[in-house]
Design a protein around this motif. Structure first.
Motif, mmCIF file in Angstrom:
data_model
loop_
_atom_site.group_PDB
_atom_site.id
_atom_site.type_symbol
_atom_site.label_atom_id
_atom_site.label_comp_id
_atom_site.label_asym_id
_atom_site.label_seq_id
_atom_site.Cartn_x
_atom_site.Cartn_y
_atom_site.Cartn_z
ATOM 1 N N LEU A 25 0.705 -1.189 -0.003
ATOM 2 C CA LEU A 25 0.093 0.034 0.083
ATOM 3 C C LEU A 25 0.876 1.410 0.112
ATOM 4 O O LEU A 25 0.545 2.230 -0.681
ATOM 5 N N LYS A 238 -1.867 -7.657 -2.607
ATOM 6 C CA LYS A 238 -3.075 -6.998 -2.372
ATOM 7 C C LYS A 238 -2.958 -5.502 -1.757
ATOM 8 O O LYS A 238 -3.896 -4.816 -2.403
ATOM 9 N N GLY A 239 -2.015 -5.258 -1.304
ATOM 10 C CA GLY A 239 -1.740 -4.110 -0.750
ATOM 11 C C GLY A 239 -1.636 -2.786 -1.941
ATOM 12 O O GLY A 239 -1.955 -1.912 -2.188
ATOM 13 N N ASP A 241 -2.494 -3.377 -5.199
ATOM 14 C CA ASP A 241 -3.725 -3.175 -5.772
ATOM 15 C C ASP A 241 -4.638 -2.121 -5.166
ATOM 16 O O ASP A 241 -5.193 -1.312 -5.968
ATOM 17 N N ILE A 242 -4.640 -2.189 -3.721
ATOM 18 C CA ILE A 242 -5.535 -1.287 -2.943
ATOM 19 C C ILE A 242 -4.864 0.201 -3.261
ATOM 20 O O ILE A 242 -5.527 1.017 -3.485
ATOM 21 N N VAL A 246 -7.019 4.141 -3.977
ATOM 22 C CA VAL A 246 -7.003 5.111 -3.101
ATOM 23 C C VAL A 246 -6.282 6.347 -3.230
ATOM 24 O O VAL A 246 -5.486 6.485 -4.044
#
Length: 270
Positions: A25, A238-239, A241-242, A246
């Protein structure tokens, strides 16, 4: 540290997963999360603080190496990695990271933890004052700036067992004029270099030291590495992708809050 309890395993596994999400992220290695958790667990299992802190630092860097590869591949697909700049910073950073790990091998635990906290908080304050999105400002083209940035990121990476993102991202935002997304992606690429140099240093400087727990490769504990790295590798994707859905300003605020909390924790204020 003669046996491993289920709570030890579960704690490190969950820490690895959470660290992976944060790495993806925010483009940081996540050492500032893994390091304090390991430091506490190792001491609870009977290790001397000076040994525990070096194992926590070295193992964190080795986990970060795997996480950073996963994150960089994700950001590369989104064209958010500036490879020329990342390579220049990374080459000089890897050498400096090796040097930082050598210094860390001789410093007491209290000095390392306090230094860690102060550096993280300074980075948080400067990052908060810097806009996350920069539509008109051009990214710096000065090679010397990138060399100096790489050395600074790398040294603190090796010294403090972090990939360097908590230092590198503020530098990229404030001095090199990156926007938040490119800073995150490029930081992940730089971390591949710095974590490799630092990990190698912790292996060499910890080799044959007395008081190491089982499954240790110098100051890197392979049991901890497996428990942290496996969930972290998959969670990091996954982070990433987020991060691409955002608002960059929200990413920056989350990054700052996390840095301040960890910095205060390591200084001993919380």
């Amino acid at each position: 540290m003669t046996s491993v309890e289920p709570l030890y395993i579960v704690t490190l596994f969950l820490t690895g997963a959470f660290t992976g999400v944060i790495s993806g992220l925010l483009g940081v290695g996540g050492g500032f999360i893994m390091f304090p958790v390991q430091y506490w667990l190792l001491q609870e299992n009977g290790l001397h603080p000076d040994i525990a802190i070096r194992i926590a630092l070295g193992t964190s860097l080795f986990v970060i190496l795997l996480n950073s590869i996963s994150v960089t591949l994700k950001y590369q697909r989104k064209k958010a990695v500036l490879w020329r700049q990342a390579t220049l910073m990374g080459i000089f950073g890897s050498v400096a990271s090796f040097g930082g790990s050598a210094v860390a091998s001789y410093l007491p635990a209290s000095v390392l933890s306090t230094t860690f906290g102060i550096v993280v908080i300074i980075g948080a304050v400067r990052t908060y004052k810097t806009p996350a999105a920069k539509e008109t400002e051009e990214i710096s083209t000065r090679k010397l700036s990138y060399i100096f940035a790489g050395i600074l990121i790398g040294f603190f990476s090796g010294l403090l067992g972090i990939g360097g993102g908590v230092i590198g991202i503020p530098i990229m935002l404030i001095f090199l004029h990156f926007d938040m997304l490119k800073a995150v992606g490029t930081s992940a690429a730089v971390i591949m270099f710095t974590s490799f140099g630092g990990s190698l240093g912790y292996i060499i400087h910890g080799w044959g030291q007395p008081g190491l727990p089982p499954y240790s490769l110098g100051y890197i504990n392979l049991l901890n590495w497996v428990l942290l790295a496996i969930p972290g590798f998959f969670a990091a994707r996954k982070g990433a992708d987020i991060a691409h859905i955002v608002n960059p300003e929200y990413l920056k605020h989350l990054f700052v809050l996390l840095m301040i909390y960890v910095g205060l924790e390591m200084i001993g204020i919380l």
